[in-house]
Write a protein that holds these residues in place. Structure first.
Motif, PDB file in Angstrom:
ATOM      1  N   ALA A 269     -78.660  31.056-105.988  1.00 32.06           N
ATOM      2  CA  ALA A 269     -78.916  31.367-104.578  1.00 32.06           C
ATOM      3  C   ALA A 269     -80.410  31.375-104.275  1.00 32.06           C
ATOM      4  N   SER A 270     -81.238  31.820-105.223  1.00 31.29           N
ATOM      5  CA  SER A 270     -82.683  31.851-104.967  1.00 31.29           C
ATOM      6  C   SER A 270     -83.231  30.447-104.777  1.00 31.29           C
ATOM      7  N   ILE A 271     -82.704  29.488-105.509  1.00 34.95           N
ATOM      8  CA  ILE A 271     -83.139  28.096-105.378  1.00 34.95           C
ATOM      9  C   ILE A 271     -82.641  27.516-104.067  1.00 34.95           C
ATOM     10  N   THR A 272     -81.375  27.790-103.738  1.00 36.86           N
ATOM     11  CA  THR A 272     -80.798  27.282-102.497  1.00 36.86           C
ATOM     12  C   THR A 272     -81.556  27.825-101.291  1.00 36.86           C
ATOM     13  N   PHE A 273     -81.935  29.095-101.332  1.00 35.78           N
ATOM     14  CA  PHE A 273     -82.670  29.700-100.226  1.00 35.78           C
ATOM     15  C   PHE A 273     -83.961  28.941 -99.946  1.00 35.78           C
ATOM     16  N   GLN A 274     -84.710  28.620-100.995  1.00 34.10           N
ATOM     17  CA  GLN A 274     -85.971  27.906-100.808  1.00 34.10           C
ATOM     18  C   GLN A 274     -85.736  26.476-100.321  1.00 34.10           C
ATOM     19  N   GLN A 275     -84.650  25.863-100.766  1.00 31.89           N
ATOM     20  CA  GLN A 275     -84.333  24.515-100.295  1.00 31.89           C
ATOM     21  C   GLN A 275     -83.995  24.508 -98.809  1.00 31.89           C
ATOM     22  N   LEU A 276     -83.376  25.578 -98.350  1.00 32.02           N
ATOM     23  CA  LEU A 276     -82.963  25.654 -96.942  1.00 32.02           C
ATOM     24  C   LEU A 276     -84.091  26.104 -96.025  1.00 32.02           C
ATOM     25  N   ARG A 277     -85.165  26.646 -96.583  1.00 33.28           N
ATOM     26  CA  ARG A 277     -86.227  27.188 -95.747  1.00 33.28           C
ATOM     27  C   ARG A 277     -86.895  26.083 -94.934  1.00 33.28           C
ATOM     28  N   GLN A 278     -87.184  26.382 -93.670  1.00 38.71           N
ATOM     29  CA  GLN A 278     -87.718  25.371 -92.770  1.00 38.71           C
ATOM     30  C   GLN A 278     -89.185  25.622 -92.461  1.00 38.71           C
ATOM     31  N   ALA A 279     -89.859  24.578 -92.016  1.00 40.20           N
ATOM     32  CA  ALA A 279     -91.261  24.686 -91.603  1.00 40.20           C
ATOM     33  C   ALA A 279     -91.283  25.163 -90.154  1.00 40.20           C
ATOM     34  N   ASP A 280     -91.465  26.468 -89.984  1.00 44.01           N
ATOM     35  CA  ASP A 280     -91.454  27.029 -88.635  1.00 44.01           C
ATOM     36  C   ASP A 280     -92.718  27.846 -88.403  1.00 44.01           C
ATOM     37  N   ILE A 281     -92.718  28.649 -87.357  1.00 49.45           N
ATOM     38  CA  ILE A 281     -93.913  29.381 -86.964  1.00 49.45           C
ATOM     39  C   ILE A 281     -94.339  30.414 -88.014  1.00 49.45           C
ATOM     40  N   THR A 282     -93.417  30.787 -88.892  1.00 45.15           N
ATOM     41  CA  THR A 282     -93.738  31.804 -89.902  1.00 45.15           C
ATOM     42  C   THR A 282     -94.333  31.216 -91.171  1.00 45.15           C
ATOM     43  N   THR A 283     -94.391  29.889 -91.290  1.00 40.98           N
ATOM     44  CA  THR A 283     -94.797  29.288 -92.561  1.00 40.98           C
ATOM     45  C   THR A 283     -96.276  28.925 -92.631  1.00 40.98           C
ATOM     46  N   ASN A 284     -96.988  28.990 -91.518  1.00 38.30           N
ATOM     47  CA  ASN A 284     -98.452  28.823 -91.495  1.00 38.30           C
ATOM     48  C   ASN A 284     -98.926  27.498 -92.080  1.00 38.30           C
TER      49      ASN A 284
END
Length: 459
Positions: A269-284
């Motif tokens: 799940a930790s790997i899947t979470f990072q794969q799903l993370r998007q480039a949004d306003i919180t990612t700087n």
């Protein structure tokens, strides 16, 4: 026989004093770093242990930390052992003790929560758990680079991010790998390389990024390191590189295997979470602030943008790694030594520049390279200025958006930080690759002709 201490003994003594002073100043800085974050924590608490003030002041006072935030939402407050019973839902929510970090960071989170029942105590216990890693890093950098270690010990990144997330242990492993190779010269290069590879493997199980440093380390070992100049090793030592590579892989496997066997879904799940993370306003990142506007606001534009980033970002990261290795190889051909530390720093710059997430605390990853390598202090100062614009400005930006819906000034500060960091990361990419290690004893010396004794200029 002269009673004067040998120049080498004097240098070692001075190096220990410098390292000790760096540790002392680092301890003071860590106290201020904790007090800064603790402004968000304290009674009264909700029934689940959340400080009521946290949501009210975390952005306005710039005292937010992931440590305090993640007290809830990852079952840390329930003291559930991480990963084993965890999973991730279809919408990307972590459940059952799963966390988004590699297993050793998850384990540190669990240990920090042991015996506590609110986020304030969790922050305090986590700070006490993390602080020794910062102090050890200060010691090693002091021994390796002398007074330059004060950049780590008293620099603004340590105040802003020491207890923002769980970065200090992984930075310590990366610095430790350099320390072992550079200082434990009573051991063979092969032995030092294997120990360094193990440390980088442990770092990979904390926050992944030290794993990319294994490749330049292997090339350093194959080419004989610094010892080639003295003729003490073969020009090509493939076996040492093979043993180091196996050591790194085995280290990662031994650390991860128990978690994967005990609860594969939670571990995965930790790997899947990072794969799903998007480039949004919180990612700087430059992706959100630079590329996202090019896709417009038409239906489907957001999905197209995320797909573009998911494809292009890893490709550019890999291209940066290849370029860094090539620059290092060119340096090797002219100097006879492969600059594995400089190449590692360049690879990190490429990762930070092109990865879809560039969290503010990642600056802690970069600071040791600024200490270890001879790069201009002006550039370092400018980077820290841009970093502060992110580390402080982004929270003021979120606060202004929430209060008024308009944050032009704060948005401009954030963009200054984003683009300032990006430009300087390009600069440091090439600067690190060609930089020499900093001299831990910068006092100029001359040789007395009669005895060959090294003496400071002006003696």
């Amino acid at each position: 026989m002269s009673s004067r201490p040998a120049a080498g003994d004097t240098a070692r003594t001075a190096g220990r004093w410098t390292a000790a002073i760096a540790v002392l100043f680092c301890a003071v800085t860590l106290l201020f770093a904790y007090l800064n974050k603790a402004r968000c924590a304290g009674p009264p608490f909700t029934p689940d242990g959340r400080s009521l003030m946290f949501d009210r002041v975390k952005d306005a006072k710039v005292c937010y930390s992931d440590i305090q935030f993640l007290w809830l939402g990852r079952d840390i407050n329930a003291h559930i052992f991480p990963y084993v019973n965890g999973d991730i839902t279809a919408d990307g929510t972590l459940i059952g003790g799963a966390v988004e970090y590699p297993v050793l960071s998850g384990l540190l989170m669990w240990i920090g929560a042991a015996g506590v029942h609110n986020d304030a105590d969790f922050l305090l216990h986590s700070a006490l758990l993390l602080a020794p890693f910062a102090l050890l890093t200060a010691w090693m950098l002091g021994r390796l680079s002398g007074p330059a270690a004060m950049l780590w010990a008293v620099g603004s990144p340590l105040v802003l991010y020491a207890f923002h997330n769980w970065e200090l242990p992984v930075v310590c492993t990366a610095a430790g790998a350099v320390y072992v190779v550079a200082t434990l010269t009573r051991y063979s290069l092969r032995t030092r390389g294997i120990i360094a590879a193990v440390l980088l493997g442990i770092g990979f199980c904390l926050k992944l990024y030290p794993g990319i440093f294994v490749l330049p380390l292997l090339v350093y070992l194959v080419t004989g390191g610094d010892e080639v100049r003295a003729g003490r090793v073969r020009r090509r030592d493939v076996w040492s590189a093979v043993l180091a590579a196996v050591s790194a892989v085995v280290t990662v496997a031994l650390i991860n295997l128990p978690f994967a066997l005990a609860g594969y879904d939670g571990w995965r799940a930790s790997i899947t979470f990072q794969q799903l993370r998007q480039a949004d306003i919180t990612t700087n990142s430059v992706w959100y602030w630079g590329v996202r506007p090019m896709f417009g606001d038409l239906p489907g534009s957001e999905a197209s943008f995320q797909q573009f980033v998911s494809t292009v970002s890893p490709a550019l990261v890999m291209a940066a790694f290849v370029l860094a290795m090539w620059l290092g190889w060119r340096r090797f051909q002219t100097s006879g030594v492969f600059p594995w530390v400089g190449v590692s720093g360049a690879m990190l710059c490429g990762f930070l520049l092109f990865h879809k997430v560039h969290s503010p605390q990642y600056t802690l990853w970069l600071v040791p390279f600024m200490v270890l390598l001879e790069v201009p202090w002006t550039a370092i100062g400018l980077y820290l200025l841009a970093d502060a614009a992110i580390g402080i400005g982004v929270f003021r930006y979120f606060y202004a958006l929430g209060m008024t819906g308009s944050a032009d000034l704060e948005g401009n500060i954030v963009q200054f930080g984003v683009w300032g960091r990006a430009i300087l990361l390009v600069y440091f990419f090439f600067a690190f690759a060609r930089a020499r290690p900093r001299d831990p004893d910068p006092v100029p010396v001359v040789v007395r002709r009669a005895t060959g004794e090294l003496l400071p200029v002006g003696h």
